[in-house]
Design a protein around this motif. Structure first.
Motif, short mmCIF file in Angstrom:
data_model
loop_
_atom_site.label_atom_id
_atom_site.label_comp_id
_atom_site.label_asym_id
_atom_site.label_seq_id
_atom_site.Cartn_x
_atom_site.Cartn_y
_atom_site.Cartn_z
N ALA A 184 0.82 -1.21 0.00
CA ALA A 184 0.00 0.00 0.00
C ALA A 184 0.85 1.27 0.00
CB ALA A 184 -0.93 0.00 1.21
N LYS A 185 2.09 1.15 0.50
CA LYS A 185 2.97 2.33 0.59
C LYS A 185 4.10 2.31 -0.44
CE LYS A 185 2.23 2.50 5.55
NZ LYS A 185 2.83 2.24 6.85
N ALA A 186 4.29 1.20 -1.11
CA ALA A 186 5.47 1.01 -1.97
C ALA A 186 5.36 1.77 -3.30
CB ALA A 186 5.67 -0.47 -2.26
N THR A 187 6.52 2.01 -3.86
CA THR A 187 6.58 2.64 -5.19
C THR A 187 7.28 1.75 -6.20
OG1 THR A 187 8.62 3.77 -4.57
CG2 THR A 187 6.56 4.99 -4.27
N VAL A 188 8.13 0.80 -5.72
CA VAL A 188 8.84 -0.10 -6.64
C VAL A 188 8.66 -1.55 -6.22
CG1 VAL A 188 10.59 1.57 -7.35
CG2 VAL A 188 10.98 0.16 -5.34
N ARG A 189 8.82 -2.44 -7.20
CA ARG A 189 8.76 -3.89 -6.98
C ARG A 189 10.18 -4.45 -6.99
NH1 ARG A 189 3.90 -6.30 -7.71
NH2 ARG A 189 2.20 -5.00 -8.41
#
Length: 153
Positions: A71-76
């Motif tokens: 929910a808070k991430a920007t990258v995988r």
């Protein structure tokens, strides 16, 4: 007849597989996984049972820790912990929505459980009071019986 090698349940083997992934790869930190991570895992470990793999990944990606991170991430991230694309707003929203639904469902379940426990406690209290009243009635009857049986003698 007992077989020497009973087949473990798919859920248990998926749990063991997930634990193995957490030890070997960057899966432990609950970072968002790269899309197609299953193909990377199969390429590195071709003997993997695909059903157990899907179950293990499902357990991992539906965990509260993973959803909170997603929910808070920007990258995988890939198996080595390197960036492997970005997390889209759609995926973040889906993780947040799933998280909120799960939290709401847990709260409702706890509320229902508390209500059930309260009802059970009230029923036990009522039973205790009824038992106490019956005991008092019985004692009173025994006292009256003893009192009047002495007079008649």
């Amino acid at each position: 007849m007992n077989t020497a090698n009973p087949t473990p349940s798919p859920f248990l083997s998926a749990r063991a597989l997930l634990k193995e992934f957490q030890e070997k790869f960057a899966v432990r930190e609950c970072m968002p996984l790269a899309i197609g991570i299953d193909k990377q895992l199969i390429a590195q470990l071709p003997a993997l049972d695909r059903k157990a793999l899907r179950t293990a990944l499902g357990i991992h990606t539906n965990s509260l820790r993973y959803l909170k991170g997603m929910a808070k991430a920007t990258v995988r991230f890939d198996l080595d912990g390197n960036t492997a694309g970005e997390v889209t707003e759609t995926h973040r929203t889906h993780a947040s929505t799933t998280l909120q639904e799960r939290i709401k469902k847990d709260a409702e379940r706890r509320k229902a459980q508390r209500k059930e426990e309260d009802a059970q406690r009230k029923a036990e209290d009522a039973q205790r009071e009824a038992d106490q009243a019956a005991r008092q009635r019985s004692e009173k009857l025994n006292q009256l019986t003893a009192k009047f049986s002495r007079r008649g003698s």
